[in-house]
Enzyme design. Structure first.
Site, PDB file in Angstrom:
ATOM      1  N   HIS A  21       0.827  -1.207   0.000  1.00  0.00           N
ATOM      2  CA  HIS A  21       0.000   0.000   0.000  1.00  0.00           C
ATOM      3  C   HIS A  21       0.866   1.264   0.000  1.00  0.00           C
ATOM      4  CE1 HIS A  21      -4.173  -1.439   0.690  1.00  0.00           C
ATOM      5  NE2 HIS A  21      -3.604  -2.456   1.318  1.00  0.00           N
TER       6      HIS A  21
ATOM      7  N   ASP B 219      -7.547  -1.714  -0.950  1.00  0.00           N
ATOM      8  CA  ASP B 219      -8.575  -2.513  -0.282  1.00  0.00           C
ATOM      9  C   ASP B 219      -9.923  -1.961  -0.727  1.00  0.00           C
ATOM     10  OD1 ASP B 219      -6.548  -3.819   1.069  1.00  0.00           O
ATOM     11  OD2 ASP B 219      -6.816  -2.685   2.929  1.00  0.00           O
TER      12      ASP B 219
ATOM     13  N   HIS C  19      -8.283  -7.240  -1.027  1.00  0.00           N
ATOM     14  CA  HIS C  19      -6.969  -6.636  -1.324  1.00  0.00           C
ATOM     15  C   HIS C  19      -6.520  -6.948  -2.750  1.00  0.00           C
ATOM     16  CE1 HIS C  19      -2.830  -5.273  -0.244  1.00  0.00           C
ATOM     17  NE2 HIS C  19      -2.525  -6.111  -1.221  1.00  0.00           N
TER      18      HIS C  19
ATOM     19  N   GLU D 118      -7.085 -12.231   1.559  1.00  0.00           N
ATOM     20  CA  GLU D 118      -7.982 -11.097   1.773  1.00  0.00           C
ATOM     21  C   GLU D 118      -8.792 -10.852   0.504  1.00  0.00           C
ATOM     22  OE1 GLU D 118      -4.988  -8.675   4.833  1.00  0.00           O
ATOM     23  OE2 GLU D 118      -5.292  -7.931   2.795  1.00  0.00           O
TER      24      GLU D 118
END
Length: 245
Positions: A133, A140, A225, A222
């Site tokens: 990130h 996300d 993500h 995730e």
């Protein structure tokens, strides 16, 4: 050519707030919904996280342009992207590390990792000590059904069920039911989890397919993500500023 044109029409006031190559997603596509949770108390730490000076999605320019293309495809189906996190300052990652080691864990925090201690989040791969990130190329996000009632709001005083509970019992997110809440550190939050319903699987597949068509790659632990290979580079630690018109 598109990226060059974007740079030309961005106002100097906006461009000056960010390093070269970064943009506010709102300047590329204001129709993409944003709920930047780390700028609020509605997250696994229960407070705003260091470096989130504003609830704005900041990304590399190429990432933003591809998200716009995803949004245009989804709009034809009366769907929208909803951003939870975009660029993440290095100081925010350090804040997460310190939080995971502070030896305290509240019931509200445990909603996000119901089956193990927060001290294990990094070891188990749910949070990275060096986050993609921070390059501006990881995201996300989720989907919003624009025809549904998305009016439910998070109430910090309410005792919600954990992130793996049925959607009516866990904290509201104003989005489709993906089987878990955002930032749910649990096997049920793994993208290919077998414990979700067919309807939840269809929503996950819809998001995966739309993002993949623009080159985004999902992280298997995730469902929310995604990253854009080749668009990252060095990690940054500038605080997220307020966007100025």
């Amino acid at each position: 050519m598109i990226a060059a044109g974007l740079a030309a029409w961005m106002s100097p006031a906006v461009a000056r707030d960010l390093p070269d190559g970064f943009v506010f997603l709102r300047d590329i596509d204001p129709t993409i919904i944003q709920d930047i949770r780390y700028a609020t108390s509605n997250n696994f730490m229960g407070r705003p996280i260091a470096g989130y000076g504003a609830g704005e999605c900041v990304v590399k320019r190429e990432v933003g342009l591809r998200l716009k293309a995803v949004q245009q495809e989804l709009a034809r189906r009366k769907l929208s992207l909803k951003m939870f996190d975009c660029y993440r300052p290095g100081r925010a990652v350090a804040d997460m590390v310190a939080w995971s080691k502070n030896g305290r864990e509240t019931a509200a925090e445990r909603r996000y990792n119901p089956d193990f201690s927060k001290a294990d989040l990094f070891r188990l791969g749910y949070i990275a000590t060096h986050s993609g990130h921070s390059t501006g190329a990881a995201l996300d996000l989720t989907l919003v059904d624009l025809t549904a009632d998305n009016s439910g709001k998070f109430d910090p005083a309410r005792n919600y069920a954990d992130c793996t509970a049925p959607v009516a019992a866990r904290a509201p997110e104003g989005s489709v039911d993906m089987g878990t809440g955002y930032d749910c550190s649990d096997a049920k939050g793994h993208t290919a989890a077998s414990s979700i319903t067919p309807a939840q699987r269809r929503w996950r597949n819809t998001l995966l397919a739309a993002m993949a068509r623009q080159g985004f790659v999902n992280y298997s632990k995730e469902w929310w993500h995604f990253s854009l290979p080749g668009a990252g580079g060095q990690a940054y630690d500038f605080a997220i500023p307020s966007r100025r018109n």
